[in-house]
Scaffold this motif. Sequence first.
Motif, short mmCIF file in Angstrom:
data_model
loop_
_atom_site.label_atom_id
_atom_site.label_comp_id
_atom_site.label_asym_id
_atom_site.label_seq_id
_atom_site.Cartn_x
_atom_site.Cartn_y
_atom_site.Cartn_z
N LEU A 1 12.69 27.86 28.01
CA LEU A 1 12.47 28.41 29.35
C LEU A 1 13.79 28.65 30.11
CD1 LEU A 1 10.44 29.43 31.40
CD2 LEU A 1 10.09 27.08 32.18
N PRO A 2 14.72 27.70 30.06
CA PRO A 2 15.98 27.95 30.78
C PRO A 2 16.74 29.18 30.28
CG PRO A 2 15.80 25.63 30.12
CD PRO A 2 14.69 26.36 29.44
N ARG A 3 16.39 29.63 29.05
CA ARG A 3 17.09 30.79 28.47
C ARG A 3 16.29 32.08 28.61
NH1 ARG A 3 17.83 30.69 22.64
NH2 ARG A 3 16.63 28.80 22.25
N ILE A 4 15.26 32.10 29.46
CA ILE A 4 14.37 33.27 29.48
C ILE A 4 15.12 34.57 29.77
CG2 ILE A 4 13.65 32.95 31.92
CD1 ILE A 4 10.81 33.81 29.97
N GLU A 5 16.22 34.44 30.56
CA GLU A 5 16.94 35.68 30.89
C GLU A 5 17.80 36.21 29.73
OE1 GLU A 5 17.85 36.21 35.37
OE2 GLU A 5 17.33 34.08 35.14
N GLU B 1 12.50 37.77 44.54
CA GLU B 1 11.11 37.46 44.90
C GLU B 1 10.22 37.41 43.64
OE1 GLU B 1 12.89 39.91 46.55
OE2 GLU B 1 13.31 38.51 48.19
N LEU B 2 10.39 38.42 42.78
CA LEU B 2 9.57 38.44 41.57
C LEU B 2 9.92 37.25 40.67
CD1 LEU B 2 9.44 42.26 40.70
CD2 LEU B 2 7.67 40.85 41.73
N LYS B 3 11.19 36.89 40.66
CA LYS B 3 11.59 35.75 39.85
C LYS B 3 10.94 34.48 40.38
CE LYS B 3 15.48 33.26 37.93
NZ LYS B 3 16.93 33.10 37.81
N THR C 1 8.08 34.22 42.00
CA THR C 1 6.66 34.19 41.62
C THR C 1 6.50 33.83 40.15
OG1 THR C 1 6.29 35.98 43.20
CG2 THR C 1 4.49 35.49 41.71
N PHE C 2 7.39 34.39 39.33
CA PHE C 2 7.34 34.02 37.91
C PHE C 2 7.50 32.51 37.75
CE2 PHE C 2 10.38 32.59 34.71
CZ PHE C 2 9.51 32.52 33.63
N GLU C 3 8.47 31.94 38.47
CA GLU C 3 8.72 30.50 38.34
C GLU C 3 7.51 29.67 38.77
OE1 GLU C 3 13.59 30.60 38.79
OE2 GLU C 3 12.34 30.21 40.57
N ILE C 4 6.84 30.13 39.81
CA ILE C 4 5.63 29.43 40.26
C ILE C 4 4.56 29.48 39.17
CG2 ILE C 4 3.71 29.54 41.92
CD1 ILE C 4 5.81 30.59 43.99
N CYS C 5 4.39 30.66 38.58
CA CYS C 5 3.38 30.80 37.51
C CYS C 5 3.76 29.95 36.29
CB CYS C 5 3.24 32.26 37.09
SG CYS C 5 2.43 33.25 38.35
N ALA C 6 5.03 29.98 35.93
CA ALA C 6 5.47 29.20 34.77
C ALA C 6 5.24 27.71 35.02
CB ALA C 6 6.94 29.47 34.46
N GLN C 7 5.56 27.29 36.23
CA GLN C 7 5.36 25.89 36.61
C GLN C 7 3.87 25.50 36.55
OE1 GLN C 7 7.65 23.54 37.72
NE2 GLN C 7 5.95 22.09 37.98
N ALA C 8 3.03 26.41 37.02
CA ALA C 8 1.60 26.09 37.11
C ALA C 8 0.87 26.26 35.76
CB ALA C 8 0.92 26.98 38.16
N PHE C 9 1.26 27.24 34.96
CA PHE C 9 0.41 27.60 33.82
C PHE C 9 1.08 27.51 32.45
CE2 PHE C 9 -1.06 30.05 37.53
CZ PHE C 9 -2.31 29.44 37.70
N TRP C 10 2.37 27.28 32.40
CA TRP C 10 3.04 27.15 31.10
C TRP C 10 3.37 25.71 30.82
CZ3 TRP C 10 7.26 31.57 30.47
CH2 TRP C 10 6.59 32.77 30.13
N PRO C 11 3.28 25.20 29.60
CA PRO C 11 2.68 25.93 28.49
C PRO C 11 1.18 26.09 28.67
CG PRO C 11 3.25 23.68 27.82
CD PRO C 11 3.72 23.84 29.24
#
Length: 350
Positions: free
Chosen positions: A67-71, A80-82, A84-94
């Motif tokens: 995950l830390p290497r996603i970029e 802003e989009l980043k 929201t992505f982080e919120i989703c990753a935190q909530a739903f990944w894995p």
Amino acid sequence: MILKANPESLSQAVHALKKNECVGMPTETVYGLAGNGLEPVAIARIFETKERPTFDPLILHISPSMLPRIETWVTFPSPELKKTFEICAQAFWPGPLTMLFQKKPIVPDLATSGLPEVAIRMPSHPVAISLIDAFGGPLAAPSANKFGSMSPTRAAHVEKELGDRISIILDGDASAVGVESTVIRILPNKIEILRPGGVSAESLTQATTLRTEFSMNPHSTLSASPGTLENHYAPQTPLLILPRKLVGGPVQELKNWVHDQKKKFGAKNSTLILFSESHADKYESGGVDLFEQSICLSEKGKPSEIASNLFSILRQTDESGTHIIFVEPVTEATGLWPAIHDRFSKAARK
Ligand code: TXA
Ligand code: MG
């Protein structure tokens, strides 16, 4: 060959992946056909093995340690989009959520079918995580079935469809979720759901406070999410969804409709797939069942159980020799129901 997942079989699988071969990988949604996600030769093998048209892009699977290497693989158009992505990753990944990102050139065009976005998911199945980590890079993995067929939720399903084409299928038991991941695109003021799946629209809204929108206009499926083509997830046996307006109405009308459909398909014998045992009495007339057999997806009609049994029961019914399969209509639109509805409507004859 099906191999119980252990350190030895994992290293055999990694060896195969390094040679650009594909292997069967268990995930919590469905089994995947995994290959090196950054290597066009391996990706081409995936398309070839599945007989999948190359205009239908693949999902790259990463592990929590990546995950830390996603970029390395994607860019974020705005902070802003980043966020929201982080919120989703935190909530739903894995877990069963796939997100679309702007891809970097390191991601082969073949993986995305030439589209500028790449789909990425972090599965939660421990065998998938171990395999991705042991391989050391993202694995491209569509569901491990032939194109247009039903997704596999057991190692034996993969063996049956692709066993003669791949040398290793790692066994990670039955997939717990049973339907594929939810595919989303994060936009500045909403989340588009391109494929309903294991993560519900409501939970996405709850986590992000953004509204969600199902974007599955049948006229734009090819450009929106190419995997949402018609005739997906289809059994060999004709499958029809009972018309909503006839269920719960006068039984005679339903009986006539069923009779007509059986006649149309030349079917002497039919099976009804029920969501809950308590629904059975809607489908009898004067104490006589309208269908020769019935099978229930969940004793108490629990959506998570329905989803997790969906593909295995569909396969089992398809192989039972019944002439036609009828399925109850979905009447709810929250939680896992849109995903359940989507899989059955794609399995149904048009
Ligand atoms: O749960 C899952 O997602 C499973 C497991 C194995 O991880 N994988 C899976 O892959 O279902 P597949 O290839 O059967 O479905 C991938 C879906 C398709 O609907 C495809 O069109 C969509 O993701 N997709 C992938 N890349 C996309 C892109 N760049 N733009 C739009 N849709 C994309
Ligand atoms: Mg698939």
